[in-house]
Enzyme design. Structure first.
Site, PDB file in Angstrom:
ATOM      1  CG  HIS A  50       6.839  -4.800  -6.577  1.00  0.00           C
ATOM      2  ND1 HIS A  50       6.490  -4.139  -7.733  1.00  0.00           N
ATOM      3  CD2 HIS A  50       6.346  -6.037  -6.695  1.00  0.00           C
ATOM      4  CE1 HIS A  50       5.794  -4.954  -8.505  1.00  0.00           C
ATOM      5  NE2 HIS A  50       5.708  -6.112  -7.905  1.00  0.00           N
TER       6      HIS A  50
HETATM    7  P1  TYD Z   1       2.688  -3.683 -10.432  1.00  0.00           P
HETATM    8  O1  TYD Z   1       2.333  -4.906  -9.646  1.00  0.00           O
HETATM    9  O2  TYD Z   1       3.622  -2.694  -9.793  1.00  0.00           O
HETATM   10  O3  TYD Z   1       3.255  -4.129 -11.864  1.00  0.00           O
HETATM   11  P2  TYD Z   1       4.638  -4.865 -12.280  1.00  0.00           P
HETATM   12  O4  TYD Z   1       5.014  -5.800 -11.171  1.00  0.00           O
HETATM   13  O5  TYD Z   1       4.277  -5.559 -13.544  1.00  0.00           O
HETATM   14  O6  TYD Z   1       5.651  -3.795 -12.484  1.00  0.00           O
HETATM   15  O7  TYD Z   1       1.336  -2.967 -10.870  1.00  0.00           O
HETATM   16  C1  TYD Z   1       1.367  -1.845 -11.736  1.00  0.00           C
HETATM   17  C2  TYD Z   1       0.109  -1.024 -11.471  1.00  0.00           C
HETATM   18  O8  TYD Z   1      -1.050  -1.805 -11.769  1.00  0.00           O
HETATM   19  C3  TYD Z   1      -0.019  -0.579 -10.024  1.00  0.00           C
HETATM   20  O9  TYD Z   1      -0.534   0.741 -10.008  1.00  0.00           O
HETATM   21  C4  TYD Z   1      -1.039  -1.513  -9.435  1.00  0.00           C
HETATM   22  C5  TYD Z   1      -1.894  -1.913 -10.623  1.00  0.00           C
HETATM   23  N1  TYD Z   1      -2.415  -3.303 -10.519  1.00  0.00           N
HETATM   24  C6  TYD Z   1      -3.764  -3.518 -10.291  1.00  0.00           C
HETATM   25  O10 TYD Z   1      -4.565  -2.572 -10.166  1.00  0.00           O
HETATM   26  N2  TYD Z   1      -4.232  -4.797 -10.216  1.00  0.00           N
HETATM   27  C7  TYD Z   1      -3.409  -5.868 -10.356  1.00  0.00           C
HETATM   28  O11 TYD Z   1      -3.863  -7.042 -10.277  1.00  0.00           O
HETATM   29  C8  TYD Z   1      -2.002  -5.633 -10.573  1.00  0.00           C
HETATM   30  C9  TYD Z   1      -1.037  -6.770 -10.725  1.00  0.00           C
HETATM   31  C10 TYD Z   1      -1.561  -4.330 -10.664  1.00  0.00           C
END
Ligand code: TYD
Length: 131
Positions: A50
């Site tokens: 993303h």
């Molecule tokens: P995401 O940012 O997509 O993780 P990565 O980049 O590591 O793949 O986040 C994964 C899930 O966690 C998504 O449902 C959002 C949640 N999340 C939070 O609730 N708070 C946060 O600070 C972060 C970074 C993610």
């Protein structure tokens, strides 16, 4: 520089006593608003996939190894390897990023804003349409 790039942190200490690295707001490209960390990621899992409208962040492999693939709109992919605890990668807004982790990797992320799901661009086709 608003492109992904490696940031070096001070490394205090020596191989006998161990090390301290430090990040202070005055030395960072943004003011810190949030820190989160990612751990126990299986080696076959790709995270990220993303970009963000407003979020800028710095990823640090405080343990283990992280392979980070980045892409800015309209540009080629770049690959960075994080395996030293005294460095991180700066990811600006609109940077598509994908991470792969060694099993022992602990990723610390320093961010410029609170979590907001509506800040995410999770659709690569939409990302590609950004000028
Ligand atoms: P995401 O940012 O997509 O993780 P990565 O980049 O590591 O793949 O986040 C994964 C899930 O966690 C998504 O449902 C959002 C949640 N999340 C939070 O609730 N708070 C946060 O600070 C972060 C970074 C993610």
């Amino acid at each position: 520089m608003n492109k992904p790039h490696i940031i070096k942190f001070p490394k205090i200490g020596n191989s006998i006593q161990g090390y301290i690295s430090v990040a202070e707001n005055d030395d960072l490209p943004f003011e810190v608003k949030r820190i989160y960390w990612t751990y126990f990621t299986p080696e076959n899992v790709e995270r990220g996939g993303h970009a963000h409208h407003d979020l800028a962040q710095i990823l640090i492999a405080v343990s283990g190894k992280i392979i980070v693939t980045t892409q800015m709109p309209g540009e080629d992919e770049q690959r960075f390897i994080l395996e030293n605890a005294d460095e991180g990668i700066y990811l600006p807004p609109y940077c598509w990023h994908i991470m792969k982790y060694s099993h022992n990797a602990v990723q610390m992320c320093i961010a410029n804003m609170a979590y907001r799901e509506d800040d995410y661009i999770r659709d690569y086709t939409i990302f590609q349409s950004i000028k």
